[in-house]
Write an enzyme that holds these catalytic residues in place. Sequence first.
Site, PDB file in Angstrom:
ATOM      1  N   GLY A  58      -9.464  -0.864  -1.844  1.00 38.02           N
ATOM      2  CA  GLY A  58      -9.626  -2.310  -1.734  1.00 38.02           C
ATOM      3  C   GLY A  58     -10.292  -2.708  -0.425  1.00 38.02           C
ATOM      4  O   GLY A  58      -9.968  -2.170   0.636  1.00 38.02           O
ATOM      5  N   HIS A 106      -4.050  -4.185  -6.827  1.00 36.41           N
ATOM      6  CA  HIS A 106      -4.060  -2.783  -7.264  1.00 36.41           C
ATOM      7  C   HIS A 106      -4.657  -2.677  -8.671  1.00 36.41           C
ATOM      8  O   HIS A 106      -5.440  -1.779  -8.958  1.00 36.41           O
ATOM      9  CB  HIS A 106      -2.633  -2.223  -7.313  1.00 36.41           C
ATOM     10  CG  HIS A 106      -1.917  -2.214  -5.990  1.00 36.41           C
ATOM     11  ND1 HIS A 106      -0.856  -3.037  -5.719  1.00 36.41           N
ATOM     12  CD2 HIS A 106      -2.100  -1.456  -4.883  1.00 36.41           C
ATOM     13  CE1 HIS A 106      -0.408  -2.796  -4.498  1.00 36.41           C
ATOM     14  NE2 HIS A 106      -1.145  -1.839  -3.971  1.00 36.41           N
ATOM     15  N   ASP A 142      -8.321  -3.736   2.864  1.00 38.85           N
ATOM     16  CA  ASP A 142      -8.127  -2.808   3.979  1.00 38.85           C
ATOM     17  C   ASP A 142      -9.511  -2.300   4.397  1.00 38.85           C
ATOM     18  O   ASP A 142      -9.854  -1.134   4.177  1.00 38.85           O
ATOM     19  CB  ASP A 142      -7.219  -1.665   3.538  1.00 38.85           C
ATOM     20  CG  ASP A 142      -5.848  -2.167   3.125  1.00 38.85           C
ATOM     21  OD1 ASP A 142      -4.964  -2.263   3.972  1.00 38.85           O
ATOM     22  OD2 ASP A 142      -5.671  -2.509   1.936  1.00 38.85           O
TER      23      ASP A 142
END
Length: 281
Positions: free
Chosen positions: A147, A37, A150
């Site tokens: 990201g 993240h 995914d």
Amino acid sequence: MLILETIADIRNFVKKERAGGKAIGFVPTMGYLHEGHLSLVRRAKEECGSVVASIFVNPLQFGPKEDFSQYPRDLERDARMLDECGAAALFHPSGDEMYPGNFSTSVEVSGLTDHLCGASRPGHFRGVSTVVTKLFNIVLPDRAYFGQKDAQQVLVIKKMVRDLNIPVEIISVPTAREADGLAMSSRNVYLTPEQRLEAPLLYRSLKEASEAVAAGERNTGKLVRMVRDRIGELKGASIDYVEIRSIPDLNEMEVLKLPALMALAVRLGKTRLIDNIVLGE
Ligand code: AMP
């Protein structure tokens, strides 16, 4: 960093930042943050004057038997990490703020969501597309960061933004990994110590397929079998899917055309892990 819980407050904040001439970078998350993240936040910081992150565990994208209520949460720690990375604001709405009682609209990207995670998690991408559309309409970012871990999600969001003319640029950021190759994920905390030792085999098997492609292998059936056989070596693993699909349409192919996405989802005990690699990159 400001922590804002209402749509009115975050709208106000963004309005002021924009009035100050700043471009808005947006990083939507479900929290329990890790380096993956933070790599999105850092990239957003490089490219935008003001970075807004959101933390919202979106009930719409969880199936009835999935881990919505157990999903890990730690707002204090997350806020500290975002602050240290230089985010200007965190939007952390309640469920009622996002979905008041009479909420009844959804966004569906058809086609792309029929396979891979869409096939094994019915309704998942409808939940994702709906919440991301709402968040885009609330934050009105110039750029939004997702990201590559995914991979299907990024393709779905890019298609949605194009199809619905949402004025935001979607930026895809490479997967952050642990030292042993395991893709970072909030769900990794569910793994038992033994499963944690086994989990890096998922990425290792994708790397081996990628090396076989570099050595000339073009038979997608063989490449998939290679990965399935490797994962089969793990005791408690059950394969959800291992597939090779075209980019960006996610079509099947017998003979490999590069670049292509090789993606997998595997359950280790109760924990479902996903990972992918772009073959021919
Ligand atoms: P999540 O909180 O799992 O919904 O993820 C929020 C965003 O962080 C999504 O765009 C994810 O693709 C991205 N993300 C999650 N894990 C990683 C990772 N290991 N590397 C890069 N991005 C990631």
